[in-house]
Design a protein around this motif. Structure first.
Motif, mmCIF file in Angstrom:
data_model
loop_
_atom_site.group_PDB
_atom_site.id
_atom_site.type_symbol
_atom_site.label_atom_id
_atom_site.label_comp_id
_atom_site.label_asym_id
_atom_site.label_seq_id
_atom_site.Cartn_x
_atom_site.Cartn_y
_atom_site.Cartn_z
ATOM 1 N N THR A 1 0.831 -1.206 0.000
ATOM 2 C CA THR A 1 0.000 0.000 0.000
ATOM 3 C C THR A 1 0.867 1.259 0.000
ATOM 4 O O THR A 1 0.632 2.185 -0.774
ATOM 5 N N LEU A 2 1.865 1.293 0.889
ATOM 6 C CA LEU A 2 2.664 2.511 0.984
ATOM 7 C C LEU A 2 3.478 2.729 -0.290
ATOM 8 O O LEU A 2 3.540 3.839 -0.818
ATOM 9 N N LYS A 3 4.082 1.645 -0.794
ATOM 10 C CA LYS A 3 4.881 1.791 -2.023
ATOM 11 C C LYS A 3 4.016 2.320 -3.155
ATOM 12 O O LYS A 3 4.380 3.260 -3.859
ATOM 13 N N GLU A 4 2.842 1.711 -3.315
ATOM 14 C CA GLU A 4 1.961 2.119 -4.413
ATOM 15 C C GLU A 4 1.525 3.571 -4.263
ATOM 16 O O GLU A 4 1.570 4.350 -5.206
ATOM 17 N N TRP A 5 1.160 3.926 -3.024
ATOM 18 C CA TRP A 5 0.633 5.272 -2.813
ATOM 19 C C TRP A 5 1.701 6.324 -3.124
ATOM 20 O O TRP A 5 1.426 7.312 -3.805
ATOM 21 N N TYR A 6 2.920 6.070 -2.671
ATOM 22 C CA TYR A 6 3.967 7.073 -2.906
ATOM 23 C C TYR A 6 4.383 7.123 -4.369
ATOM 24 O O TYR A 6 4.633 8.199 -4.903
ATOM 25 N N SER A 7 4.423 5.978 -5.058
ATOM 26 C CA SER A 7 4.838 6.079 -6.456
ATOM 27 C C SER A 7 3.735 6.730 -7.291
ATOM 28 O O SER A 7 3.999 7.360 -8.308
ATOM 29 N N GLU A 8 2.483 6.627 -6.833
ATOM 30 C CA GLU A 8 1.400 7.274 -7.549
ATOM 31 C C GLU A 8 1.331 8.777 -7.245
ATOM 32 O O GLU A 8 1.176 9.596 -8.135
ATOM 33 N N ASN A 9 1.437 9.105 -5.937
ATOM 34 C CA ASN A 9 1.191 10.488 -5.528
ATOM 35 C C ASN A 9 2.438 11.349 -5.353
ATOM 36 O O ASN A 9 2.367 12.564 -5.424
ATOM 37 N N TYR A 10 3.556 10.734 -5.064
ATOM 38 C CA TYR A 10 4.792 11.512 -4.881
ATOM 39 C C TYR A 10 5.951 10.906 -5.681
ATOM 40 O O TYR A 10 6.994 10.601 -5.114
ATOM 41 N N PRO A 11 5.732 10.705 -7.015
ATOM 42 C CA PRO A 11 6.792 10.038 -7.800
ATOM 43 C C PRO A 11 8.109 10.809 -7.726
ATOM 44 O O PRO A 11 9.171 10.184 -7.608
ATOM 45 N N PHE B 1 9.268 12.688 -5.308
ATOM 46 C CA PHE B 1 9.894 12.521 -3.997
ATOM 47 C C PHE B 1 10.655 11.191 -3.937
ATOM 48 O O PHE B 1 11.799 11.124 -3.486
ATOM 49 N N ILE B 2 10.019 10.137 -4.445
ATOM 50 C CA ILE B 2 10.631 8.815 -4.386
ATOM 51 C C ILE B 2 11.888 8.745 -5.254
ATOM 52 O O ILE B 2 12.858 8.054 -4.931
ATOM 53 N N GLN B 3 11.857 9.505 -6.382
ATOM 54 C CA GLN B 3 13.014 9.489 -7.292
ATOM 55 C C GLN B 3 14.261 10.120 -6.664
ATOM 56 O O GLN B 3 15.369 9.738 -6.979
ATOM 57 N N GLN B 4 14.020 11.107 -5.770
ATOM 58 C CA GLN B 4 15.176 11.826 -5.205
ATOM 59 C C GLN B 4 16.085 10.890 -4.427
ATOM 60 O O GLN B 4 15.621 9.960 -3.783
ATOM 61 N N GLN B 5 17.370 11.224 -4.494
ATOM 62 C CA GLN B 5 18.362 10.330 -3.901
ATOM 63 C C GLN B 5 18.136 10.124 -2.404
ATOM 64 O O GLN B 5 17.868 11.067 -1.667
ATOM 65 N N GLY B 6 18.193 8.885 -1.977
ATOM 66 C CA GLY B 6 18.075 8.589 -0.548
ATOM 67 C C GLY B 6 16.645 8.406 -0.075
ATOM 68 O O GLY B 6 16.403 7.817 0.973
ATOM 69 N N LEU C 1 11.820 5.584 2.625
ATOM 70 C CA LEU C 1 10.505 4.954 2.561
ATOM 71 C C LEU C 1 10.589 3.505 3.039
ATOM 72 O O LEU C 1 9.726 3.034 3.783
ATOM 73 N N ASP C 2 11.666 2.804 2.618
ATOM 74 C CA ASP C 2 11.816 1.412 3.055
ATOM 75 C C ASP C 2 11.885 1.323 4.574
ATOM 76 O O ASP C 2 11.270 0.452 5.195
ATOM 77 N N SER C 3 12.664 2.230 5.165
ATOM 78 C CA SER C 3 12.781 2.235 6.621
ATOM 79 C C SER C 3 11.431 2.550 7.271
ATOM 80 O O SER C 3 11.045 1.934 8.276
ATOM 81 N N ALA C 4 10.693 3.495 6.662
ATOM 82 C CA ALA C 4 9.377 3.856 7.202
ATOM 83 C C ALA C 4 8.421 2.674 7.136
ATOM 84 O O ALA C 4 7.648 2.424 8.075
#
Ligand code: HEC
Ligand code: HEC
Ligand code: HEC
Ligand code: HEC
Ligand code: HEC
Length: 483
Positions: A379-389, A391-396, A401-404
Motif C-alpha cells: 500500500t505505501l509503495k503504491e501510494w507514494y509512487s502514484e502520488n509523490y513520484p 519525492f521517491i526518485q530523489q536520492q536517498g 521509505l523502506d525504513s518507514a
C-alpha cells in the motif's frame, strides 16, 4: 580388590529388572546431564526448549532412574542374597583380620558414589528450579501464548527484571501457588484450552503491591514531575507537536510529610476500596474511603435513582495495579506506536503524509500478520509512487521509505497478535483517562457521598497542562532556553 566390589555392586543391581533399568538410565543420563547443565550455566545455548529438555524431562527421568534402582535392589530382591551393605556383611568384614583397609576403600567408594549422585540430584533440582523461574521459560517456552506479554515486556522499562520478580510474591505460599498455576497453564497449553486473549485483569499471579515496593516506594516520592509527549499530526508535513504535563506525582506520605497528590491513594493512613460489577473492574458502583477512622462511602448516581446503593459485585482494595495495570506489558494505540517510531527516526517525518498513510494501513483489518506485512509494504509503495513520484526518485528517499515501511510494520507486530486475538485496544491502560476509564472510573461527578461530597475531577488536581499538542510550545522553549 575394588574390582570385586564393583562386581558386587553390579550383581546387586542386576538382581531385578527394575534396578537394571534404573542403572541403565543413570549411566546414560549422568554424562549427558553433566555436559548439558555445564553448557546451560555457561549460557551457551539460547533455545528455551533446551532448558525444558534438561530440567523438565531428563532431570525427572534421572531421579526416576534412582528410584527404580533403589526399589529394584531393596524391595524386589532376587533369589540370590548378595549381602552387600547389610549388617552381616559389614560385621564380617570388620571382624576379619587384614580386611580393614579394604572395607575402608569400599566405604569410601560407596560414600563417593552416593555423594556424587546427591550432588547431581541437587544440581538438577536447583538449576531446574531456576529454569522454571527464568524469563526464557515464562516468556518463550509457550511462545504463542506468551508472545503479546513477552514482546511488550522486551520493549518496556522493566525488560531487565525477570517475569517472576513481578508475578510471584515473596512468601513460600506464593511459590506453591505459582507452581500450581504454572502446571495448570502448561496443561491448558497442551490441551489447547487457554483463553485468547488472556483476559485483563489476570486472576492468578497478579503482582501485589509489596512486589512493586521492593523497588519503588511511593512514600519516598515527592513533588511534581514533567511529562512531555511527542506527537505527529496526520498532515502533509507530519507537524511535530508536544504535550507537556506537570504531573502531581505526589507521595504516599513519609516522616511527617503528609500523603499528597497522585500517590496519596497508597498511603498507610487511609484505605480505598471499591465495588465493581464487571470482571474488567471498569464498572464501579461504590467507593469506600477509610480516613482517620472515618468511613466515607461514595455511591454512584444512577440515571433513574439518585444514588445506587446496591451491594452487588465484588469489593477490591485499591493498590498500584489499579493505576499501573500496564507497567510492563504496554500495548500502544496505533497513533502512539507510530509517534514512537517517528521520534526515534525509524519513520522519517520528512516523508509527506507518512503519519496519515501508515496510520490508515496499520488500523485496517488484516487476516494475519503475514498479510498485514505485505499489505503495509504494498500500500505505501503504491501510494507514494502514484502520488509523490518525484519525492521517491530523489536520492536517498527510497531508503527512507523502506525504513518507514519497516517502522510501520514493527508498530503493527509489536501491538497486534493474531494468534492470541490481541488487537489495537484489547488491553486498556488505567494510568490516564483514555475513553473515560482509568482515573475517570472514580474521578467523575457521578459519585457522591451521603453528605454531598463528590470526588474531585478538576484537571489541576492531577496535572497542570503546560502545553497540549502545540508545535514549538512556548513553555518548552522556555525550559530548553531557546526563546
Ligand atoms: C514490572 C512487573 C512485571 C513484569 C517484569 C512482568 N509482568 Fe506480566 N504483568 C504485570 C502486570 C501488572 C500485569 C497485568 C495485571 C492485570 O491487569 O491484572 C501483567 C499481566 C501479564 C499477563 C496477562 C496478559 C496481560 O497482558 O494482561 C501475562 C501472560 C504476563 N503478564 C506474562 C509475563 C511474562 C511472560 C513476563 C516475563 C517475560 C512478565 N509477565 C513480566 C507485571 C509484570
Ligand atoms: C526488581 C525491581 C522492580 C520491580 C519489582 C518493579 N519495578 Fe518498576 N522499575 C524498575 C526499574 C529498574 C525501572 C526503570 C527506571 C528508569 O528507567 O528510570 C522501573 C520503572 C518503573 C516505572 C516508570 C516507567 C516509565 O515509563 O518511566 C513505573 C511506573 C514502574 N516501574 C512501576 C512498577 C510497578 C507498578 C511495579 C509492580 C507491578 C514495578 N514497577 C515493579 C524496577 C522494578
Ligand atoms: C491513583 C493511581 C496510582 C496509584 C494507586 C499508584 N500510582 Fe504510581 N503513578 C501514577 C501516575 C499517574 C504516575 C505518573 C504518570 C505516569 O507514570 O504515566 C505514577 C508514577 C509512578 C512511578 C514513576 C515515578 C517517577 O518519578 O518517574 C512509579 C515508579 C510508580 N508510580 C510506582 C507506583 C507504585 C509502586 C505504586 C503502589 C505502591 C503506585 N505507583 C501506585 C498513578 C498511581
Ligand atoms: C478506585 C477509585 C479511584 C481511582 C481509580 C482513582 N482515584 Fe484518585 N481518588 C479517589 C478518591 C476516593 C479520592 C479522595 C476524594 C477526593 O479527593 O475527592 C481520590 C483523590 C485523588 C487525588 C487528590 C489527593 C489529595 O492530595 O488529596 C488525586 C491527585 C488523585 N486522586 C489522582 C488520581 C489519578 C491520577 C488516578 C488515575 C491514575 C486516580 N486518582 C484514580 C479514588 C480513585
Ligand atoms: C484524576 C486525575 C486526573 C484528572 C482529574 C484529569 N487528568 Fe488528565 N491525565 C491524568 C493522567 C494520570 C494522565 C497521564 C497519562 C499518561 O501518563 O499517559 C493524564 C493525561 C492527560 C492528557 C495527555 C494525554 C496524552 O496522552 O496526550 C491530557 C491532554 C489531559 N490529561 C487532559 C485533562 C483535562 C483537560 C482534564 C480536566 C477535564 C484532565 N485531564 C483531568 C489524570 C487526570
Amino acid at each position: 580388590m575394588s574390582a570385586n566390589f564393583i562386581k558386587a555392586i553390579i550383581n546387586w543391581i542386576s538382581r531385578s529388572k527394575l534396578s537394571v533399568l534404573g542403572g541403565i538410565i543413570l549411566s546414560v543420563l549422568t554424562p549427558v546431564l553433566l555436559v548439558s547443565i555445564f553448557f546451560d550455566i555457561q549460557g551457551n545455548v539460547q533455545n528455551p526448549y533446551f532448558g525444558f529438555l534438561i530440567y523438565l524431562i531428563l532431570g525427572p527421568l534421572f531421579i526416576l532412574g534412582i528410584i527404580f534402582l533403589l526399589i529394584g535392589s531393596f524391595v524386589s530382591r532376587g533369589k540370590e542374597d548378595i549381602g552387600l551393605f547389610t549388617f552381616e556383611y559389614l560385621e564380617e568384614q570388620f571382624n576379619r583380620p587384614g580386611r580393614y583397609s579394604r572395607i575402608r576403600r569400599h566405604l569410601l567408594l560407596t560414600v563417593s558414589i552416593t555423594l556424587f549422585t546427591l550432588f547431581l540430584v541437587g544440581l538438577v533440582s536447583y538449576t531446574g528450579f531456576h529454569y522454571t523461574e527464568s524469563t526464557a521459560f515464562c516468556g518463550q517456552f509457550c511462545h504463542q501464548v506468551m508472545e503479546p506479554a513477552y514482546s511488550t515486556y522486551k520493549n518496556s522499562p522493566h525488560s531487565q527484571i525477570s517475569c517472576v520478580e513481578c508475578h510471584i510474591g515473596k512468601s513460600s505460599q506464593w511459590l506453591v501457588r505459582a507452581k500450581f498455576s504454572g502446571a495448570k497453564q502448561l496443561l491448558a497449553v497442551m490441551t489447547d484450552s487457554y483463553p485468547r486473549p488472556i483476559p485483563q485483569p489476570v486472576t492468578t499471579l497478579r503482582p501485589e503491591r509489596e512486589t512493586c515496593e521492593q523497588c519503588h516506594r511511593p512514600a519516598m516520592f515527592h513533588g511534581d514531575k514533567l511529562y512531555i509527549k511527542n506527537r505527529f499530526l496526520p498532515d502533509e508535513s507530519n507537524t511535530h507537536v508536544q504535550t507537556a504535563l506537570l504531573m502531581r506525582v505526589g507521595s504516599g506520605g513519609y516522616k511527617g510529610m503528609k500523603a499528597h497528590g497522585i500517590h496519596w491513594h497508597v498511603s498507610e493512613d487511609h484505605q480505598i476500596s471499591y465495588r465493581h460489577t464487571d470482571e474488567k473492574q471498569e464498572k464501579i458502583t461504590q467507593i469506600l474511603l477509610h480516613n482517620d477512622g472515618k468511613e466515607i462511602i461514595f455511591n454512584k448516581k444512577d440515571a433513574n435513582s439518585p444514588l445506587s446503593k446496591s451491594k452487588q459485585g465484588q469489593v477490591r482494595k485499591m493498590d498500584c495495579m489499579d493505576c499501573h495495570n500496564r507497567p510492563t506489558h504496554v500495548f500502544k494505540s496505533p497513533d502512539q506506536a507510530l509517534d514512537e517510531k517517528m521520534v526515534t527516526g525509524v519513520i522519517s517525518p520528512s516523508i509527506p503524509f507518512i503519519k496519515k498513510k501508515s496510520l490508515e494501513v496499520i488500523t485496517q483489518k488484516h487476516a494475519s500478520s503475514e498479510i498485514a506485512m505485505l499489505t503495509i509494504s504494498r500500500t505505501l509503495k503504491e501510494w507514494y509512487s502514484e502520488n509523490y513520484p518525484d519525492f521517491i526518485q530523489q536520492q536517498g528517499n527510497k531508503a527512507l521509505l523502506d525504513s518507514a515501511i519497516q517502522g510501520a510494520q514493527e508498530a503493527y507486530t509489536e501491538n497486534v497478535f493474531h494468534d492470541m486475538n490481541v488487537t489495537w485496544g484489547t488491553y486498556k491502560d488505567f494510568i490516564g483517562h483514555q475513553d473515560g476509564t482509568g482515573c475517570f472510573r472514580c474521578h467523575n461527578e457521578d459519585f457522591e457521598s451521603d453528605t454531598g461530597q463528590i470526588i474531585t475531577n478538576e484537571c489541576d488536581t492531577c496535572h497542570i497542562i503546560l502545553a497540549e499538542n502545540e508545535p514549538a510550545s512556548h513553555v518548552l522553549r522556555l525550559l530548553k532556553n531557546t526563546q
